[in-house]
Each structure stands twice: as structure tokens, then as C-alpha cells.
Design an enzyme around this catalytic site. Sequence first.
Site, PDB file in Angstrom:
ATOM      1  N   ASP A  88      -4.030  13.148 -11.769  1.00  0.00           N
ATOM      2  CA  ASP A  88      -3.330  12.987 -10.493  1.00  0.00           C
ATOM      3  C   ASP A  88      -2.568  14.265 -10.155  1.00  0.00           C
ATOM      4  O   ASP A  88      -1.637  14.654 -10.868  1.00  0.00           O
ATOM      5  CB  ASP A  88      -2.366  11.800 -10.583  1.00  0.00           C
ATOM      6  CG  ASP A  88      -1.856  11.350  -9.219  1.00  0.00           C
ATOM      7  OD1 ASP A  88      -1.766  12.197  -8.312  1.00  0.00           O
ATOM      8  OD2 ASP A  88      -1.549  10.153  -9.062  1.00  0.00           O
TER       9      ASP A  88
ATOM     10  N   SER B 278       1.522   4.180  -5.143  1.00  0.00           N
ATOM     11  CA  SER B 278       2.186   5.373  -4.612  1.00  0.00           C
ATOM     12  C   SER B 278       3.509   5.030  -3.918  1.00  0.00           C
ATOM     13  O   SER B 278       4.406   4.464  -4.539  1.00  0.00           O
ATOM     14  CB  SER B 278       1.225   6.094  -3.668  1.00  0.00           C
ATOM     15  OG  SER B 278       1.682   7.392  -3.364  1.00  0.00           O
TER      16      SER B 278
ATOM     17  N   HIS C  16      -5.154  10.508  -7.938  1.00  0.00           N
ATOM     18  CA  HIS C  16      -4.260   9.631  -7.179  1.00  0.00           C
ATOM     19  C   HIS C  16      -5.004   8.464  -6.530  1.00  0.00           C
ATOM     20  O   HIS C  16      -4.443   7.381  -6.365  1.00  0.00           O
ATOM     21  CB  HIS C  16      -3.550  10.455  -6.101  1.00  0.00           C
ATOM     22  CG  HIS C  16      -2.328   9.798  -5.542  1.00  0.00           C
ATOM     23  ND1 HIS C  16      -1.198   9.545  -6.299  1.00  0.00           N
ATOM     24  CD2 HIS C  16      -2.051   9.314  -4.296  1.00  0.00           C
ATOM     25  CE1 HIS C  16      -0.279   8.967  -5.544  1.00  0.00           C
ATOM     26  NE2 HIS C  16      -0.766   8.800  -4.334  1.00  0.00           N
TER      27      HIS C  16
ATOM     28  N   HIS D 193       0.828  -1.214   0.000  1.00  0.00           N
ATOM     29  CA  HIS D 193       0.000   0.000   0.000  1.00  0.00           C
ATOM     30  C   HIS D 193       0.864   1.268   0.000  1.00  0.00           C
ATOM     31  O   HIS D 193       2.095   1.219   0.126  1.00  0.00           O
ATOM     32  CB  HIS D 193      -0.942  -0.003   1.212  1.00  0.00           C
ATOM     33  CG  HIS D 193      -0.238   0.017   2.536  1.00  0.00           C
ATOM     34  ND1 HIS D 193       0.335   1.154   3.067  1.00  0.00           N
ATOM     35  CD2 HIS D 193      -0.028  -0.968   3.458  1.00  0.00           C
ATOM     36  CE1 HIS D 193       0.864   0.887   4.249  1.00  0.00           C
ATOM     37  NE2 HIS D 193       0.672  -0.397   4.503  1.00  0.00           N
TER      38      HIS D 193
END
Length: 428
Positions: free
Chosen positions: A378, A233, A406, A159
Site C-alpha cells: 500500500d 480507508s 490500497h 466506504h
Amino acid sequence: MLGIQSISARRWMEKSANSLVSAISFLVFAFLDLLDCILCIFYRWADEFMEGNTSTCYCQSIEKQGKTEEDERESGVSETLYVRKNVFRDLGVLEMSREREGGRKNRSSTAVRWSDCSCESCVSWHGKAEKLHFVVQEPNQAANEDGKENSAENVIFLHGFISSSSFWIETVFPNLSDSTKLNYRFFTVDLLGFGRSPKPRDCLYTLDDHLRMIEKTIIEPFQLNSFHLVAHSMGCIIALALAVKHQNSVKSITLTALPYFPSSKEKASQTALNRLAERRVWPPLLFGSSIMSWYEHLGRSICFLVCRNHRTWEWILQLLTRKRDLRFTIVDLPRHTHHSAWHTMHNVICGGARLMDDYLEILNKSRVMITLIHGDKDQVVPLKCSYNAKVKVPHAEVKTITNADHCTVIFGREKDFTRDLEKIWSTS
């Protein structure tokens, strides 16, 4: 003629607006510089009073702390921890306060900082073997008509910043097809310092720290000799580092919203900090990022109000929304300490930036399958980051998601995103 005048007027208004934002930003950040210096003095006093030892911070330069940039880089520490500009700190305000306070001896400190949450869910890892919290979804053997064990492929999900394993459990896992559930085994972790994973105070949360914990928790115990990587990310940086370290084991890498800003190694960390957390009051998301990334003590104060009291805030939100279960993104937001988030931001996101070119060059030579998924709206990590990476890895595929930012690059299109992943795994 009217059209030309209209364009000129619009350009003049844009320049005026930018000038106004710049002027306001200068005044606001000058005030925040002063406030952070005041909070630095306050926390030194408060930590000694509450814990018996003075707080350690990065308000002094590397040289004044008896270190060198080379030594810090070798240990995985980012120079952005020290070179954050502050008008009042540069004037020597903090040095004068330290001289008046005199030397203080550090004494033993408690496992939980007084400004951090000490609820059961936040400290449940204390006293146990330090491994990450993780969820594994085994292949669905019940759906296997032959009743034979399949040689399942492995997928590791990583994540992003201030998130947890719930990011993937709530988006991808419910949308997996039956055939995929039969042939794949899925792992998703709460990265070190986030969610329900350990948040040690004596850790600097470097890239190597994160890698070691993933290996210790998943790769070694489950003896993973081959696996796919999926990341979002900040997790993309960790995924690239993991892929380089385990080149012979990685079958495919899917990077969503990769933060890659090409620059020389000497300036890469600072470039990443300036691009992701530029000191501007507009847009609001950038302003929030700049406060938490540039101001160590102001960020700690915000974490004290939000993270330390997350149970209270959750109760208030449940009351206001009349929902028993809050959305996982809201629950994940405060599940970290300031120490873990602050060091991960600088040592992984900024510090990792100086290693990105090397990682991409190595993976380009290994010819591992790399897919870059990015939203064209984004504002956190611009779309050009993925195309910059493709320059380094020409065989990488860039998949642009129209009108996605995003988060909505996955949220709102979970089924499509999962189908994309399944296609990548099956063709790698």
C-alpha cells in the site's frame, strides 16, 4: 571490492534521483502556488457574476478571518484548511487584490453551484428530507427451513474517500455465504457528499456531520442496538468515531487500510496531510493527491472539468471500451462536489487524525474486537499505520495481505476478504 563499489554507485544514483525529484517538485509547486492564487481571484469574480455573491475560501489565515484555531477545532474544522503553504499567498498577493476589489455584499445563492453538476442523479436529493442514500440487504428468510424469524445481527459498511456504497455491494455482497445471508442484515451507505447522498453547500463535512447523518439514516430508524462495523480507508476514521460514540452497541470493528499516523495533537492534522499528500511530483498518485489536497481553487477547476461533466466522460469511456456498464470505481470517481470532497479530506481525514489516539485508547479499554487488514504494498496508507494502531490497542489483530495495495487488498480477492469478515463476525 566490486560489490562495495556497486552498492555505493547505486546509493549515489538514488540520492541523485531524489535530489532531481526534489528540485523539479520545487519548481512545479511554485508554479502551482501562483496558478492557485490566480484562480482564487478568478473564482471570486466568476461566482459574483454567475451567482451574485463572492466565493468564500481558505486563502486567508484564521486570524484574518476573525477566528481562532481553538474555535475551529471545537467546531470540527481542521487547521490544515488554513495553514497550507503558498509562496505567493504568503507574500500578500491575494490581500492586495482584495483591497482593490473592496467589500462586496453576499446575496442569496442557488442550491447548486454553477461549477457543479446539476444532472438528475446529482441533485435528486434536493427538496427531500436530508438522509443518506443507502442499501439494506435483509436476512434471507426464504432459506430458513424452519420458517421462523431469526434475530439477525447487523453489519454497517463504510466506504473510503471518493467512493460509494457500490464499493461493498460489488465486492462483498455477491460473495456472502448462504448461512451468513440468513443470519445477518447488511447496511451500506453513500457517505455525506458522495455518490447519491446529499451534497449541501452550507455543510462543512466535519466528522460530527458524517456521524449524525449515519445515525439519522440507519441507526435510529432501524433501532440498531448492536452492530458490526466494516470500513475501508477514510471510512475507518468514521467507523472509529462511530464505535466510540456507540461503545455498548459495537460487536466488532474491521478496518481495512486504516490511515493512522501517530503524532502530537497539535501536529496530527498537518502530519496526516504531509504523509497522505506530500508535495512531490513522484510517484504520480502522490502528485495527484497533493494537487487536490493543497490547492483549493486548482482542485475546484479539476472538479469542474471532471465532475461537472461526468456524463460526457462516461459516454466517451463507454464508446472507447464498447461497454454499456462501466466499472463502479469509474462511475463513483466524479460523484461528488469539490466542496464536499475538499472539506471531507481536511475535516475528516486530517482533522480526524488529532482524535485517533483518544479513539484507540477508549476502544482498547472497551475490549471490543478490532481487526486491521492491510496490504503490504500500500503506497497510499503504509502498512506501518496498522502496526502503529496495534501499539495503542494490543489486543487488535493485524492481518497482512501479501502483494496487495490500497485497492487490491480487497479487489481481486473478494471471496477471501468476505470469508475473513464472516469469520470475524462469527467469533466476535
